[in-house]
Design an enzyme around this catalytic site. Structure first.
Site, PDB file in Angstrom:
ATOM      1  N   HIS A 146     -11.599  -3.205  -6.596  1.00  0.00           N
ATOM      2  CA  HIS A 146     -10.727  -2.258  -6.008  1.00  0.00           C
ATOM      3  C   HIS A 146      -9.512  -2.357  -6.596  1.00  0.00           C
ATOM      4  CE1 HIS A 146     -14.009  -1.990  -2.971  1.00  0.00           C
ATOM      5  NE2 HIS A 146     -13.349  -0.898  -2.559  1.00  0.00           N
ATOM      6  N   LYS A 150      -5.246  -3.476  -1.977  1.00  0.00           N
ATOM      7  CA  LYS A 150      -6.353  -3.694  -0.977  1.00  0.00           C
ATOM      8  C   LYS A 150      -6.092  -4.957  -0.183  1.00  0.00           C
ATOM      9  CE  LYS A 150     -11.356  -3.438   0.278  1.00  0.00           C
ATOM     10  NZ  LYS A 150     -11.063  -2.577   1.426  1.00  0.00           N
TER      11      LYS A 150
HETATM   12  P1  NAD Z   1      -2.500   3.021   3.473  1.00  0.00           P
HETATM   13  O1  NAD Z   1      -1.654   1.814   3.718  1.00  0.00           O
HETATM   14  O2  NAD Z   1      -1.991   3.862   2.535  1.00  0.00           O
HETATM   15  O3  NAD Z   1      -2.219   3.822   5.123  1.00  0.00           O
HETATM   16  C1  NAD Z   1      -2.264   3.131   6.022  1.00  0.00           C
HETATM   17  C2  NAD Z   1      -1.405   3.993   6.955  1.00  0.00           C
HETATM   18  O4  NAD Z   1      -1.310   3.177   8.221  1.00  0.00           O
HETATM   19  C3  NAD Z   1      -0.076   3.683   6.604  1.00  0.00           C
HETATM   20  O5  NAD Z   1       0.885   5.011   6.634  1.00  0.00           O
HETATM   21  C4  NAD Z   1       0.749   2.775   7.769  1.00  0.00           C
HETATM   22  O6  NAD Z   1       2.025   3.233   8.140  1.00  0.00           O
HETATM   23  C5  NAD Z   1      -0.068   3.104   8.910  1.00  0.00           C
HETATM   24  N1  NAD Z   1      -0.336   2.166  10.081  1.00  0.00           N
HETATM   25  C6  NAD Z   1      -0.137   1.024  10.030  1.00  0.00           C
HETATM   26  N2  NAD Z   1      -0.143   0.451  11.087  1.00  0.00           N
HETATM   27  C7  NAD Z   1       0.006   1.468  12.007  1.00  0.00           C
HETATM   28  C8  NAD Z   1       0.353   1.404  13.314  1.00  0.00           C
HETATM   29  N3  NAD Z   1       0.239   0.429  14.153  1.00  0.00           N
HETATM   30  N4  NAD Z   1       0.401   2.856  14.044  1.00  0.00           N
HETATM   31  C9  NAD Z   1       0.351   3.741  13.231  1.00  0.00           C
HETATM   32  N5  NAD Z   1       0.079   3.773  11.969  1.00  0.00           N
HETATM   33  C10 NAD Z   1       0.132   2.534  11.451  1.00  0.00           C
HETATM   34  O7  NAD Z   1      -3.797   2.450   3.364  1.00  0.00           O
HETATM   35  P2  NAD Z   1      -5.338   3.274   3.093  1.00  0.00           P
HETATM   36  O8  NAD Z   1      -5.258   3.269   1.445  1.00  0.00           O
HETATM   37  O9  NAD Z   1      -4.930   4.774   3.472  1.00  0.00           O
HETATM   38  O10 NAD Z   1      -6.238   2.556   3.808  1.00  0.00           O
HETATM   39  C11 NAD Z   1      -6.470   2.436   5.059  1.00  0.00           C
HETATM   40  C12 NAD Z   1      -7.607   1.678   5.331  1.00  0.00           C
HETATM   41  O11 NAD Z   1      -8.743   2.518   5.228  1.00  0.00           O
HETATM   42  C13 NAD Z   1      -7.797   0.598   5.066  1.00  0.00           C
HETATM   43  O12 NAD Z   1      -8.075  -0.466   5.826  1.00  0.00           O
HETATM   44  C14 NAD Z   1      -8.739   0.556   3.975  1.00  0.00           C
HETATM   45  O13 NAD Z   1      -9.295  -0.517   3.545  1.00  0.00           O
HETATM   46  C15 NAD Z   1      -9.484   1.581   4.651  1.00  0.00           C
HETATM   47  N6  NAD Z   1     -10.333   2.415   3.587  1.00  0.00           N
HETATM   48  C16 NAD Z   1     -11.518   2.891   4.116  1.00  0.00           C
HETATM   49  C17 NAD Z   1     -12.544   3.656   3.478  1.00  0.00           C
HETATM   50  C18 NAD Z   1     -13.787   3.909   3.711  1.00  0.00           C
HETATM   51  O14 NAD Z   1     -14.717   4.819   3.052  1.00  0.00           O
HETATM   52  N7  NAD Z   1     -14.164   3.471   5.064  1.00  0.00           N
HETATM   53  C19 NAD Z   1     -12.059   4.136   2.052  1.00  0.00           C
HETATM   54  C20 NAD Z   1     -10.716   3.761   1.800  1.00  0.00           C
HETATM   55  C21 NAD Z   1      -9.816   2.940   2.276  1.00  0.00           C
END
Ligand code: NAD
Length: 256
Positions: A146, A150
């Site tokens: 990744h 991450k």
């Molecule tokens: P990112 O850091 O770009 O986005 C996370 C967002 O959440 C940020 O904008 C942050 O400000 C917000 N956030 C954090 N705490 C918060 C709170 N208390 N209240 C409101 N907003 C809050 O991360 P990302 O790359 O978008 O990934 C997000 C999650 O999704 C991660 O856990 C990642 O591992 C997961 N993910 C899952 C898949 C899947 O297929 N299931 C794919 C990619 C990423």
């Protein structure tokens, strides 16, 4: 009736891509975009302005889609369930204890929760192929790769893949005892007796290989998410179909 979605983490990489995909999907309306940053801005033209108030965002929603942080995703889901709003959790790293509590709450509230370790259709197929291969080739190792931003390791997909391999095996894998470990964790971390190796590098998105070994042969199953659009057909499908489920379910395959 349209599905009305509140997206939590809507200013993040997955949240923004999801707001865009959901806003373009038939029969789905993004009614709220919640985050703790960029408040007042819009994640996608025509989408609701970003707000920090999840409670208000849930008021008009039928589904919460969470792409935030493992420390807050379970609390967000719990708040949604208390309002009778179904939940799709995309955030990885939610603990087993938290999932157990959500399972109980989902049953009591008669409101479904779908936890999706990986929204890419190809990744779901990779796990299904791995289950088939593990019946015949029980010796297997998982290598997940990744991007370097991450937060957790191993990935939710790698953990799920290892669990599927372990439960699909008909025979125990061949294990060579007594390897001299010159560097800690050189053989990876064990998930249900399947070694899992995590690689983190800039330039990567989300990739995984499962290597199976047998007498005189190997089999490699590989999946690559080349950009975040790979997750969007799965996100739309999960949001559209979550209300067909009961209780807490894990995996996109439950709605495929
Ligand atoms: P990112 O850091 O770009 O986005 C996370 C967002 O959440 C940020 O904008 C942050 O400000 C917000 N956030 C954090 N705490 C918060 C709170 N208390 N209240 C409101 N907003 C809050 O991360 P990302 O790359 O978008 O990934 C997000 C999650 O999704 C991660 O856990 C990642 O591992 C997961 N993910 C899952 C898949 C899947 O297929 N299931 C794919 C990619 C990423």
């Amino acid at each position: 009736m349209s599905v009305r979605v509140c997206v939590a983490g809507a200013a993040g990489r997955m949240g923004m891509e999801s707001v865009k995909a959901l806003a373009q999907a038939d029969g789905i309306e993004v009614v709220a975009a919640v985050d703790r940053v960029r408040i007042g801005e819009t994640a996608y033209p025509g989408a609701p302005a970003l707000s920090a108030d999840l409670g208000a965002g849930l008021a008009d929603a039928t589904v919460l889609l969470d792409f935030t942080h493992p420390e807050v995703a379970a609390d967000n889901a719990s708040l949604a369930l208390s309002r009778g709003v179904a939940v799709v959790i995309g955030t990885s790293g939610v603990s087993r204890d938290q999932l157990d509590r959500l399972r109980v709450q989902a049953e009591e509230a008669q409101t479904p929760v779908l936890v999706v370790p990986n929204f890419a259709i190809g990744a779901v197929l990779m796990m299904q192929f791995a289950a088939l291969a593990a019946k015949w080739m029980p010796s297997a190792e998982v290598i997940e790769m990744h991007h370097d931003q991450k937060l957790d390791a191993p990935s939710g997909t790698a953990t799920r893949t290892a669990e599927i391999i372990a439960s699909s095996r008909n025979q125990a894998p061949a294990v060579k005892e007594g390897t001299i470990m010159k560097v800690a964790c050189a053989r990876g971390g064990m998930v249900e007796s399947v070694p899992v190796h995590s690689v983190r590098l800039p330039g990567l998105v989300a990739h995984q290989m499962i290597l199976f070994g047998g007498p005189g042969e190997t089999l490699t199953i590989r999946h690559d998410s080349l950009d975040r659009t790979s997750f969007m057909p799965g996100v739309v499908l999960a949001v559209r179909r979550v209300w067909e489920l009961e209780g807490l379910r894990i995996g996109l395959d439950t709605v495929m």
